[in-house]
Design a protein around this motif. Structure first.
Motif, PDB file in Angstrom:
ATOM      1  N   TRP A 150      -5.524   2.409  -1.321  1.00  0.00           N
ATOM      2  CA  TRP A 150      -6.621   2.342  -0.357  1.00  0.00           C
ATOM      3  C   TRP A 150      -7.106   0.905  -0.189  1.00  0.00           C
ATOM      4  N   ALA A 202      -4.610  -1.249   1.812  1.00  0.00           N
ATOM      5  CA  ALA A 202      -4.667  -0.911   3.236  1.00  0.00           C
ATOM      6  C   ALA A 202      -5.887  -1.545   3.898  1.00  0.00           C
ATOM      7  N   ALA A 248     -10.091   9.300  -0.075  1.00  0.00           N
ATOM      8  CA  ALA A 248      -9.428   8.025   0.189  1.00  0.00           C
ATOM      9  C   ALA A 248      -8.673   8.061   1.518  1.00  0.00           C
ATOM     10  N   CYS A 249      -7.988   9.177   1.783  1.00  0.00           N
ATOM     11  CA  CYS A 249      -7.252   9.304   3.046  1.00  0.00           C
ATOM     12  C   CYS A 249      -8.204   9.395   4.234  1.00  0.00           C
ATOM     13  N   TRP A 279      -9.340   6.064   5.243  1.00  0.00           N
ATOM     14  CA  TRP A 279      -8.215   5.129   5.259  1.00  0.00           C
ATOM     15  C   TRP A 279      -8.400   4.099   6.366  1.00  0.00           C
ATOM     16  N   SER A 334       0.823  -1.200   0.000  1.00  0.00           N
ATOM     17  CA  SER A 334       0.000   0.000   0.000  1.00  0.00           C
ATOM     18  C   SER A 334       0.862   1.257   0.000  1.00  0.00           C
ATOM     19  N   THR A 391      -4.048   0.232   9.392  1.00  0.00           N
ATOM     20  CA  THR A 391      -2.914   0.565   8.534  1.00  0.00           C
ATOM     21  C   THR A 391      -2.400   1.965   8.833  1.00  0.00           C
ATOM     22  N   PHE A 392      -3.305   2.894   9.150  1.00  0.00           N
ATOM     23  CA  PHE A 392      -2.871   4.248   9.510  1.00  0.00           C
ATOM     24  C   PHE A 392      -2.016   4.212  10.778  1.00  0.00           C
TER      25      PHE A 392
END
Length: 329
Positions: free
Chosen positions: A200, A203, A278-279, A282, A173, A286-287
């Motif tokens: 995305w 993730a 997308a962010c 998220w 990702s 994963t973040f």
């Protein structure tokens, strides 16, 4: 360097109800409003009606804090009334499923009655129509979002979860995310849009591999609550950003007429909105993984990442210096 900066925005457009929104949006401001206005007015102490009154007054004053304009008062009123109804449902109804369904039906009847009256009585004054529609439709919207957002799910690692596969997906990702930066400079829009979607998706796949996937009913209920909350918040933003009531009314007329014109929304702006979306949605796991890896990286690596981010922001920035929004009030 010794500074402890509080978290100020926590993906607010993922909120499933208005109360959740104000726990995610401009957290330092909402905390200040709570501590110095809401609690000072009495907070949730005293009679229940006083709690709802305090919520409404706090948001009205929060609107005036942004500027001495009736458009800000309307914005505060939209949020205050919505918050009050949401709190009422959560406090008195949510624990009893039968009562909750009855309240939804009752609010639905009020909303249908309001729509019927609007169809029968043709008011010439647009603001009377808007005010009446808001009063009759907001209770249904508030109880629906409060009820739908009750759908909760705790991640449970599936049997046979593969930590190495999770790590591989997250690294892939990040590689796709880096590819977006390269494609922004050298590739066609479809290329980097595809890479954004790929990053995305990888993730999200890593999070599912690590903690499983929520049941479909939970996903659907949460998604509907998020959509309803997003549209109400954006409706309120129209008044927040409009310089006058006539300006807000012009925007609403364009929406009512089904106008899709967006001459100012260039391809680059559309791309920025897509990346931001997308962010915003998220994958949480994963973040956190990316944040932990960044914090554990050597200073040279951190500096390189921040330098790249600064260059990207400069390329996406506008040539004209835009004043910080709160300096305008």
């Amino acid at each position: 360097i010794g500074f402890d900066l509080p978290e100020n925005f926590r993906t607010p457009y993922r909120s499933a109800n208005l109360q959740d929104f104000w726990r995610r949006w401009h957290i330092t401001l909402s905390t200040w409003l709570r501590d110095y206005l809401y609690i000072t007015l009495g907070g949730s102490r005293g009679a229940p009606w006083r709690t709802y009154f305090n919520l409404a007054v706090t948001m009205l004053l929060g609107g005036l804090w942004h500027g001495a304009s009736w458009t800000f008062v309307v914005w505060g009123g939209l949020h205050g009334f919505g918050l009050a109804v949401t709190r009422f449902f959560q406090r008195h109804v949510a624990a009893d499923s039968r009562t909750a369904r009855a309240m939804i039906v009752w609010c639905g009847a009020v909303a249908l009655g309001g729509v019927a009256i609007l169809e029968l009585v043709r008011w010439d004054d647009s603001w009377s129509v808007l005010a009446f529609a808001w009063v009759t439709l907001t209770p249904l919207w508030a109880v629906l979002t409060a009820w739908l957002s009750r759908a909760e799910w705790t991640p449970i690692p599936p049997r046979g979860a593969r930590p190495r596969a999770v790590e591989t997906l997250r690294i892939a990702s990040c590689v796709a995310g880096a590819g977006v930066l390269v494609a922004l400079q050298f590739g066609a829009p479809i290329t980097w849009i595809g890479l954004v979607v790929l990053a995305w998706g990888l993730a999200l796949a890593a999070d599912v591999e690590e903690g499983g996937s929520p049941p479909v009913p939970v996903i659907l209920r949460r998604a509907l609550a998020v959509v309803l909350t997003f549209n109400y918040v954006c409706f309120a933003w129209i008044f927040f950003r409009a310089p006058t009531f006539d300006g807000a009314l012009a925007v609403l007329h364009e929406l009512a007429d089904g106008s899709w014109g967006h001459a100012n929304v260039t391809a680059l702006v559309q791309a920025a909105l897509l990346v931001g979306l997308a962010c915003h949605f998220w994958a949480d796991g994963t973040f956190r993984w990316m944040r932990d890896r960044f914090c554990a990286a050597p200073p040279v690596v951190q500096g390189l990442v921040l330098a790249i981010a600064a260059l990207v922001l400069r390329e996406l920035g506008h040539a004209k210096l835009v004043k910080f929004i709160y300096f305008e009030f």
